[in-house]
Scaffold this motif. Structure first.
Motif, PDB file in Angstrom:
ATOM      1  N   GLU A   5       7.001   9.950  11.280  1.00  0.00           N
ATOM      2  CA  GLU A   5       8.418   9.619  11.097  1.00  0.00           C
ATOM      3  C   GLU A   5       9.291  10.251  12.172  1.00  0.00           C
ATOM      4  N   ARG A  61      10.339   2.453  10.392  1.00  0.00           N
ATOM      5  CA  ARG A  61      10.566   3.068   9.083  1.00  0.00           C
ATOM      6  C   ARG A  61      10.066   2.154   7.960  1.00  0.00           C
ATOM      7  N   ALA A  73       5.544   4.145   9.736  1.00  0.00           N
ATOM      8  CA  ALA A  73       5.160   5.563   9.751  1.00  0.00           C
ATOM      9  C   ALA A  73       4.564   5.916   8.393  1.00  0.00           C
TER      10      ALA A  73
END
Length: 134
Positions: free
Chosen positions: A67, A13, A61
């Protein structure tokens, strides 16, 4: 012919939270963290301490589709295998760091193994082989 896997891309992330987990909790070494302005991303490489050559490329991502794979790159299966020379030492250190184990240690024909989650929920084996496996 001589080949080896240099890096395994792990979709994350955020770079800094992933670096914090792998370097401060799993005690990996930060090999490289280089900003790439032409793509507005970083080249972040970490690897376990020791003599191994395979490393993780922490790849942020960059699309909503990417994601969806954070924490699930292997469809819920164990994705990566962290080999150790001292299972009890590393297991205790990981517990102390708050690493979540989803399967407790067990003896198997090939060694001692337990399954833990990384910060995104990807499953890893912590394993000390007692046979001739690599």
């Amino acid at each position: 012919m001589k080949q080896s896997i240099a890096h395994i891309a792990l979709v994350v992330r955020e770079y800094d939270e992933a670096i914090d987990f792998y370097v401060n909790k799993l005690r990996f070494e930060l090999v490289e963290d280089t900003y790439q302005p032409e793509q507005d991303k970083r080249w972040v490489v970490v690897r376990p301490q020791g003599d191994g050559t395979t490393s993780l490329l922490l790849a942020r991502a960059s699309t909503p589709h990417q994601e969806t794979f954070i924490g699930n790159q292997a469809g819920g299966r164990v994705f990566l295998f962290l080999r150790t020379d001292d299972f009890q030492r590393d297991y205790a250190a990981m517990i102390e760091q708050g690493i979540k184990f989803v399967r407790e240690p067990k003896r198997a024909p090939y060694g001692i193994v337990a399954v833990f989650e990384d910060l995104y929920g990807s499953l890893w084996d912590l394993v000390q082989f007692t046979d001739d496996r690599d």
